[in-house]
Motif scaffolding. Structure first.
Motif, mmCIF file in Angstrom:
data_model
loop_
_atom_site.group_PDB
_atom_site.id
_atom_site.type_symbol
_atom_site.label_atom_id
_atom_site.label_comp_id
_atom_site.label_asym_id
_atom_site.label_seq_id
_atom_site.Cartn_x
_atom_site.Cartn_y
_atom_site.Cartn_z
ATOM 1 N N THR A 40 26.220 40.456 125.484
ATOM 2 C CA THR A 40 26.095 41.691 124.706
ATOM 3 C C THR A 40 27.399 42.473 124.713
ATOM 4 O O THR A 40 27.813 43.026 123.677
ATOM 5 C CB THR A 40 24.965 42.571 125.282
ATOM 6 N N TYR A 41 28.066 42.515 125.847
ATOM 7 C CA TYR A 41 29.347 43.227 125.944
ATOM 8 C C TYR A 41 30.381 42.620 124.994
ATOM 9 O O TYR A 41 31.139 43.346 124.335
ATOM 10 C CB TYR A 41 29.852 43.170 127.387
ATOM 11 N N ILE A 82 14.414 43.958 129.318
ATOM 12 C CA ILE A 82 15.842 43.835 129.613
ATOM 13 C C ILE A 82 16.633 43.786 128.306
ATOM 14 O O ILE A 82 17.669 44.456 128.158
ATOM 15 C CB ILE A 82 16.114 42.580 130.462
ATOM 16 N N LEU A 83 16.134 43.009 127.339
ATOM 17 C CA LEU A 83 16.802 42.938 126.038
ATOM 18 C C LEU A 83 16.761 44.295 125.329
ATOM 19 O O LEU A 83 17.721 44.682 124.653
ATOM 20 C CB LEU A 83 16.132 41.873 125.163
ATOM 21 N N ARG A 84 15.669 45.035 125.492
ATOM 22 C CA ARG A 84 15.577 46.349 124.853
ATOM 23 C C ARG A 84 16.613 47.310 125.439
ATOM 24 O O ARG A 84 17.232 48.089 124.703
ATOM 25 C CB ARG A 84 14.181 46.945 125.014
ATOM 26 N N ILE A 85 16.809 47.261 126.751
ATOM 27 C CA ILE A 85 17.813 48.125 127.384
ATOM 28 C C ILE A 85 19.214 47.770 126.887
ATOM 29 O O ILE A 85 20.034 48.652 126.586
ATOM 30 C CB ILE A 85 17.720 48.006 128.915
ATOM 31 N N LEU A 86 19.490 46.462 126.769
ATOM 32 C CA LEU A 86 20.793 46.043 126.249
ATOM 33 C C LEU A 86 20.969 46.483 124.796
ATOM 34 O O LEU A 86 22.066 46.850 124.373
ATOM 35 C CB LEU A 86 20.929 44.523 126.371
ATOM 36 N N PHE A 87 19.876 46.459 124.045
ATOM 37 C CA PHE A 87 19.907 46.917 122.650
ATOM 38 C C PHE A 87 20.279 48.394 122.579
ATOM 39 O O PHE A 87 20.968 48.828 121.642
ATOM 40 C CB PHE A 87 18.540 46.661 122.007
ATOM 41 N N TRP A 88 19.851 49.157 123.562
ATOM 42 C CA TRP A 88 20.147 50.592 123.594
ATOM 43 C C TRP A 88 21.650 50.854 123.626
ATOM 44 O O TRP A 88 22.132 51.831 123.046
ATOM 45 C CB TRP A 88 19.471 51.221 124.809
#
Length: 271
Positions: free
Chosen positions: A161-162, A62-68
């Motif tokens: 993240t936003y 999930i964190l990796r997707i947000l990092f994307w």
């Protein structure tokens, strides 16, 4: 034959190899869990698999997707995270159903407030809305509770993240946390083996699959110039796998003193 005459053959072959590597990257991470899933389903016994593995991999991906969203990396790495999340949710669903069906006279636990219709609860629950009792966290009785927890985590981290998406420091830290969390997946298994002075109950084939898969993944990161966090933590993950393999060799050829407690069955990276 002129060098240019081979281009019609080399270009498609290079493209095919590229597609194959991308496909292996996307689906390779979930391959070790396919026999695990089938074995649990066949035996109706999930004790050898720790659902905390699912927790770690869900958080990491999930964190990796947000990092994307903050730093675009290759699409196969993004799809790998999506496929892994789906796989871990399927593993959770199966393990939860089997565990609950095997438990008798055990009070039901949930992520949200307890159901007042539960036949074991005669009065409205006195617990807070979220059950964060560490003794029962991630040990709930319904798959929907895990889904609620994952959605809550995704919503909170997504909102943060936003708000901080313009901060390069936050984005790079987010990427590091994503891959570092996944890289640490094998450390509990390493420590458990050290405590037991034994690797009895471990599947050597599984360890070899981890090592080969993590090695391929790390090489893919390096060759495709993925964000540096991916390469560093990929190397760390390979080192942990090699350390576990060294434990297998050491404890098999130089048995340590027997332990008084029963060996823990482990056919995957356990927490």
């Amino acid at each position: 034959m002129e060098p240019g005459g081979l281009e019609w053959l080399l270009v498609p072959m290079q493209q095919l190899v590229s597609w194959g590597a991308a496909g292996a990257m996307v689906f390779g991470g979930v391959v070790p869990y396919i026999p695990q899933y089938r074995d649990i389903r066949r035996t109706q016994n999930a004790e050898g698999f720790s659902t905390y593995v699912c927790l770690v991999l869900l958080v990491a991906n999930i964190l990796r997707i947000l990092f994307w969203f903050g730093r675009r990396f290759e699409s196969p790495l993004l799809w790998q995270s999506i496929i892994m999340i789906i796989t871990m949710l399927l593993m959770l669903k199966l393990c939860t159903e089997i565990r609950v069906s095997n438990e008798l006279n055990v009070k039901r636990r949930s992520f949200a407030a307890a159901d007042s219709k539960d036949e074991e609860i005669k009065a409205p629950p006195k617990r807070s809305y979220l059950d964060f009792d560490l003794n029962y966290f991630w040990h709930w009785s319904k798959f929907t509770d895990y889904v609620q927890c994952v959605l809550t985590f995704t919503g909170v981290t997504g909102y943060i993240t936003y708000l901080w998406l313009d901060s390069s420091l936050f984005v790079e830290t987010l990427g590091f946390l994503a891959v570092f969390t996944e890289a640490m997946l094998g450390v509990p298994q390493l420590y458990r083996n050290y405590q037991n002075r034994s690797t009895e109950g471990m599947s050597i084939k599984m360890v070899l699959m981890w090592t080969s898969g993590d090695t391929f993944k790390t090489v893919y990161f390096i060759l495709n110039q993925a964000p540096f966090q991916f390469s560093i933590c990929g190397l760390l993950q390979v080192f942990v796998d090699i350390a576990i393999l060294l434990q297998v060799y050491l404890y098999c050829h130089y048995p340590q003193k027997p332990v008084s407690h029963a060996a823990h069955p482990a056919s995957t990276k356990a927490l």
